[in-house]
Design a protein around this motif. Structure first.
Motif, mmCIF file in Angstrom:
data_model
loop_
_atom_site.group_PDB
_atom_site.id
_atom_site.type_symbol
_atom_site.label_atom_id
_atom_site.label_comp_id
_atom_site.label_asym_id
_atom_site.label_seq_id
_atom_site.Cartn_x
_atom_site.Cartn_y
_atom_site.Cartn_z
ATOM 1 N N GLY A 23 -100.351 12.918 -56.388
ATOM 2 C CA GLY A 23 -99.202 13.562 -55.849
ATOM 3 C C GLY A 23 -98.314 12.781 -55.010
ATOM 4 O O GLY A 23 -97.597 13.440 -54.079
ATOM 5 N N ARG A 24 -97.966 11.709 -55.619
ATOM 6 C CA ARG A 24 -97.036 10.762 -54.937
ATOM 7 C C ARG A 24 -96.007 10.302 -55.894
ATOM 8 O O ARG A 24 -95.839 9.252 -56.447
ATOM 9 C CB ARG A 24 -97.849 9.399 -54.187
ATOM 10 C CG ARG A 24 -98.771 10.045 -53.099
ATOM 11 C CD ARG A 24 -99.719 8.625 -52.691
ATOM 12 N NE ARG A 24 -98.920 7.582 -52.480
ATOM 13 C CZ ARG A 24 -99.695 6.491 -52.098
ATOM 14 N NH1 ARG A 24 -101.003 6.489 -51.753
ATOM 15 N NH2 ARG A 24 -98.914 5.385 -51.578
ATOM 16 N N PRO A 25 -95.175 11.432 -56.061
ATOM 17 C CA PRO A 25 -94.262 11.007 -57.302
ATOM 18 C C PRO A 25 -93.058 9.922 -56.970
ATOM 19 O O PRO A 25 -92.679 9.257 -57.907
ATOM 20 C CB PRO A 25 -93.395 12.259 -57.473
ATOM 21 C CG PRO A 25 -93.538 12.813 -56.037
ATOM 22 C CD PRO A 25 -94.897 12.643 -55.581
ATOM 23 N N ASN A 26 -92.743 9.668 -55.815
ATOM 24 C CA ASN A 26 -91.652 8.661 -55.442
ATOM 25 C C ASN A 26 -92.621 7.228 -55.450
ATOM 26 O O ASN A 26 -91.910 6.177 -56.225
ATOM 27 C CB ASN A 26 -91.503 8.455 -53.987
ATOM 28 C CG ASN A 26 -90.400 9.835 -53.810
ATOM 29 O OD1 ASN A 26 -89.513 10.276 -54.714
ATOM 30 N ND2 ASN A 26 -90.512 10.320 -52.712
ATOM 31 N N ASP A 27 -93.698 7.147 -55.389
ATOM 32 C CA ASP A 27 -94.522 5.778 -55.511
ATOM 33 C C ASP A 27 -94.694 5.677 -56.982
ATOM 34 O O ASP A 27 -94.627 4.424 -57.545
ATOM 35 C CB ASP A 27 -95.965 5.870 -54.745
ATOM 36 C CG ASP A 27 -95.592 5.854 -53.158
ATOM 37 O OD1 ASP A 27 -94.792 5.040 -52.946
ATOM 38 O OD2 ASP A 27 -96.269 6.471 -52.652
ATOM 39 N N ALA A 28 -94.967 6.628 -57.767
ATOM 40 C CA ALA A 28 -95.348 6.560 -59.323
ATOM 41 C C ALA A 28 -93.772 6.176 -59.970
ATOM 42 O O ALA A 28 -93.938 5.223 -60.876
ATOM 43 C CB ALA A 28 -95.576 7.955 -59.878
#
Length: 218
Positions: free
Chosen positions: A75-80
Motif C-alpha cells: 500500500g505504498r503507491p508513491n514508493d512504487a
C-alpha cells in the motif's frame, strides 16, 4: 506467529555466522522465492530488507520489479511509482529507438502497475489516460493489447467508484467485440458492486443501460 518464527530463525542464523559456523548463502533465485513468500504473508519489512540487500549486489530487472511489487502490495503507491516510472521512461526510450529488450517486453506490466499506483493515490484520470493512450477514440478495430487496456481501465474505474465512465468503456469493449454477452455481465457487476441503491436505480434508468438490459434479460 509466522513473522515471529521468521525473525527467530534469522536471529539464529546470524548467531551461527558470528560464532564461525560456515553457512552456504542462498542463491538469488532462492532469495527471490523467500521474498515472494514474505510478500504473500504480508511480512513487508523483511521483504524490503532482503530486496535492498539483493540490490546492493545486482541490478537485475527481476529484483527491481519485485521491489515495485512489494511496494504495491504494502500500500505504498508513491514508493512504487518512484521505482516504476524510471523503468517505464527507459523502456519507452528504447522502444522509440526500435530496440527490443527484457525491459521493453515489460511495458504492458509497467503501464498497468503505474496506472494502479496512480489511482491508489487518487489520480484516476492520469491512470486511465496512461492505459488508454495508444487507443484512438473512434477506432473500431482494436488489437489484443488495446482490448486488454480497455478492460484494465474499466476495471480500475469500477474499483474506484467511477461507474459511469466504466460503463462507457465496457460498452465500447462489447461493441468492439461484436457481442452483448460481456456487456450484460459487466453491467451487473457495476450495479451490484455499488452499495448505494439510489445510484444503481439511476444507472438502470438511463436509456443506454435499459437497452443493454433488454438485450441481456438474464
Amino acid at each position: 506467529p509466522a513473522q515471529d518464527v521468521g525473525r527467530r530463525a534469522e536471529a539464529a542464523l546470524t548467531a551461527l555466522r558470528e560464532s564461525g559456523v560456515a553457512i552456504t548463502a542462498p542463491s538469488v533465485s532462492e532469495r527471490l522465492l523467500r521474498i515472494r513468500r514474505l510478500k504473500k504473508a504480508k511480512v513487508y519489512d523483511l521483504a524490503f530488507s532482503e530486496l535492498k540487500e539483493l540490490q546492493q549486489s545486482s541490478t537485475d530487472l527481476t529484483i527491481t520489479l519485485e521491489l515495485a511489487s512489494a511496494y504495491r502490495k504494502a500500500g505504498r503507491p508513491n514508493d512504487a511509482l518512484a521505482v516504476l516510472q524510471p523503468l517505464y521512461d527507459q523502456a519507452m526510450e528504447l522502444k522509440a529507438k526500435r530496440g527490443s529488450s527484457r525491459l521493453t517486453a515489460q511495458l504492458p506490466l509497467l503501464r498497468k502497475w503505474i496506472a494502479e499506483s496512480l489511482a491508489r493515490r487518487g489520480d484516476v484520470q492520469r491512470a486511465t489516460e496512461l492505459l488508454l493512450g495508444d487507443i484512438p477514440p473512434e477506432a473500431k478495430r482494436l488489437n489484443g493489447a488495446q482490448l486488454l487496456a480497455l478492460r484494465q481501465s474499466a476495471k480500475l474505474l469500477t474499483e474506484h467508484g467511477e461507474y459511469r465512465r466504466a460503463l462507457g468503456l465496457y460498452e465500447r469493449l462489447a461493441d468492439t467485440l461484436g457481442t452483448t454477452g460481456d456487456k450484460g455481465y459487466f453491467l451487473c457487476w457495476i450495479f451490484f458492486g455499488h452499495e448505494r441503491q439510489d445510484y444503481r436505480i439511476r444507472l438502470r434508468n438511463s436509456a443506454r443501460v435499459e437497452l443493454s438490459l433488454r438485450n441481456n434479460p438474464s
